[in-house]
Design a protein around this motif. Structure first.
Motif, short mmCIF file in Angstrom:
data_model
loop_
_atom_site.label_atom_id
_atom_site.label_comp_id
_atom_site.label_asym_id
_atom_site.label_seq_id
_atom_site.Cartn_x
_atom_site.Cartn_y
_atom_site.Cartn_z
N TRP A 116 0.86 -1.19 0.00
CA TRP A 116 0.00 0.00 0.00
C TRP A 116 0.89 1.23 0.00
O TRP A 116 1.87 1.29 0.74
CB TRP A 116 -0.89 0.03 1.24
N CYS A 117 0.51 2.22 -0.81
CA CYS A 117 1.33 3.41 -0.99
C CYS A 117 0.40 4.60 -1.17
O CYS A 117 -0.65 4.47 -1.81
CB CYS A 117 2.17 3.19 -2.26
N LEU A 118 0.75 5.75 -0.60
CA LEU A 118 -0.09 6.93 -0.85
C LEU A 118 -0.11 7.24 -2.34
O LEU A 118 0.93 7.26 -2.99
CB LEU A 118 0.44 8.14 -0.09
N ALA A 175 -2.81 0.15 -3.93
CA ALA A 175 -2.03 -1.06 -3.71
C ALA A 175 -1.44 -1.52 -5.03
O ALA A 175 -2.13 -1.54 -6.06
CB ALA A 175 -2.91 -2.17 -3.13
N TYR A 176 -0.15 -1.85 -4.98
CA TYR A 176 0.50 -2.50 -6.11
C TYR A 176 0.70 -3.96 -5.74
O TYR A 176 1.09 -4.27 -4.61
CB TYR A 176 1.86 -1.86 -6.41
N GLY A 177 0.45 -4.82 -6.70
CA GLY A 177 0.55 -6.25 -6.41
C GLY A 177 1.46 -6.98 -7.37
O GLY A 177 1.64 -6.58 -8.53
N TRP A 178 2.04 -8.05 -6.87
CA TRP A 178 2.82 -9.01 -7.66
C TRP A 178 2.16 -10.36 -7.45
O TRP A 178 2.23 -10.94 -6.35
CB TRP A 178 4.27 -9.06 -7.19
N ASP A 232 -0.39 9.90 -3.89
CA ASP A 232 0.35 11.09 -4.30
C ASP A 232 1.83 11.01 -3.94
O ASP A 232 2.54 12.02 -4.04
CB ASP A 232 -0.29 12.33 -3.67
N ASN A 233 2.30 9.86 -3.52
CA ASN A 233 3.72 9.68 -3.24
C ASN A 233 4.44 9.33 -4.55
O ASN A 233 4.16 8.29 -5.15
CB ASN A 233 3.89 8.54 -2.22
N PRO A 234 5.37 10.18 -5.00
CA PRO A 234 6.03 9.89 -6.29
C PRO A 234 6.82 8.58 -6.28
O PRO A 234 7.14 8.06 -7.35
CB PRO A 234 6.95 11.10 -6.51
N SER A 235 7.12 8.05 -5.10
CA SER A 235 7.82 6.77 -5.04
C SER A 235 6.97 5.62 -5.58
O SER A 235 7.48 4.53 -5.81
CB SER A 235 8.27 6.46 -3.61
N ARG A 236 5.66 5.89 -5.78
CA ARG A 236 4.82 4.81 -6.31
C ARG A 236 5.34 4.30 -7.65
O ARG A 236 5.19 3.13 -7.98
CB ARG A 236 3.37 5.26 -6.47
N TRP A 237 6.01 5.18 -8.43
CA TRP A 237 6.48 4.77 -9.76
C TRP A 237 7.60 3.76 -9.64
O TRP A 237 7.84 2.97 -10.57
CB TRP A 237 6.93 5.99 -10.58
N PHE A 238 8.30 3.79 -8.52
CA PHE A 238 9.33 2.75 -8.26
C PHE A 238 8.69 1.37 -8.29
O PHE A 238 9.22 0.44 -8.89
CB PHE A 238 9.97 3.05 -6.90
N TYR A 239 7.51 1.25 -7.65
CA TYR A 239 6.85 -0.07 -7.62
C TYR A 239 6.41 -0.48 -9.03
O TYR A 239 6.47 -1.66 -9.38
CB TYR A 239 5.65 -0.04 -6.67
#
Ligand SMILES: CC(C)(COP(=O)(O)OP(=O)(O)OC[C@H]1O[C@@H](n2cnc3c(N)ncnc32)[C@H](O)[C@@H]1OP(=O)(O)O)[C@@H](O)C(=O)NCCC(=O)NCCS
Length: 192
Positions: free
Chosen positions: A138-140, A173-176, A142-149
């Motif tokens: 789970w990631c905010l 949420a980003y999932g694998w 508006d957090n630019p770090s989301r692009w890392f995921y």
């Protein structure tokens, strides 16, 4: 500079102060404008250290924490903890994803050397060893770090409103679904 002087290893309770330092500095660097300033000002390392000591001791199949240690002292003073990560079972269920990446934070100076990728790979490897084949984070929104995921192959699988520090926020949420490629991104953590 490469990241070859940075070792990834399991966290120990004695790492707690260094982990808390990374946690507090990273929150203050990452969340201004997203989380109220007063909440960030009020963050304090001693209580964070207590929580990280407990997390470091909760080691088990499919749960635990890693630290990235700058053994060579090229980013910070030698043996400084420059990154932290924790993982376990789902705190908030994401359908079809058994594990959850709970936290991933680096000091600003440690960004961009592949340390985040190595920490994610180390956690994915531990999940797979425990028979947990899928996980989400789970990631905010508006957090630019989301692009890392996204760069690491995470697929957006859920979104939810949350109330945090008296503020309405949105998390995604980003999932694998299969952690195998993520675990292979690194040759494996150096565990000492
Ligand atoms: C997110 C974070 C852990 C990434 O760690 P990092 O060590 O800097 O990332 P890496 O060097 O391993 O990058 C891996 C890849 O992702 C890319 N990447 C990293 N951060 C990125 C970003 N913000 N946007 C887009 N791509 C990004 C890198 O360019 C690299 O791509 P490459 O394979 O083409 O070289 C780090 O930036 C961080 O601590 N952020 C603040 C805390 C935070 O928001 N944590 C997540 C909370 S949910």
């Amino acid at each position: 500079m490469t990241d070859t002087t940075v070792a990834i290893r399991e966290a120990r309770a004695t790492d707690a102060a260094g982990m808390a330092r990374v946690h507090v500095q990273s929150w203050r660097s990452t969340y201004p404008g997203l989380i109220p300033a007063q909440f960030l000002i009020n963050l304090s390392e001693p209580p964070a250290a207590q929580r990280w000591a407990a997390i470091a001791e909760m080691r088990g199949p499919g749960q635990g924490a890693f630290v990235a240690v700058d053994v060579g002292g090229l980013i910070a003073a030698p043996d400084t903890i420059v990154g932290i990560a924790s993982f376990g079972t789902r705190r908030v269920a994401v359908q079809g994803h058994a594990g959850e990446f709970h936290a991933l934070y680096l000091l600003d100076d440690a960004k961009g050397y592949g340390i985040g990728r190595r920490l994610m790979a180390a956690m994915a490897d531990r999940f797979l060893t425990a028979g947990i084949r899928s996980a989400a984070v789970w990631c905010l929104r508006d957090n630019p770090s989301r692009w890392f995921y996204e760069r690491l192959g995470g697929i957006k699988v859920a979104e939810r409103p949350i109330r945090f520090a008296n503020t309405d926020l949105v998390e995604i949420a980003y999932g694998w679904r299969d952690l195998t490629p993520l675990a292979r991104l690194s040759a494996g953590p150096e565990v000492r």
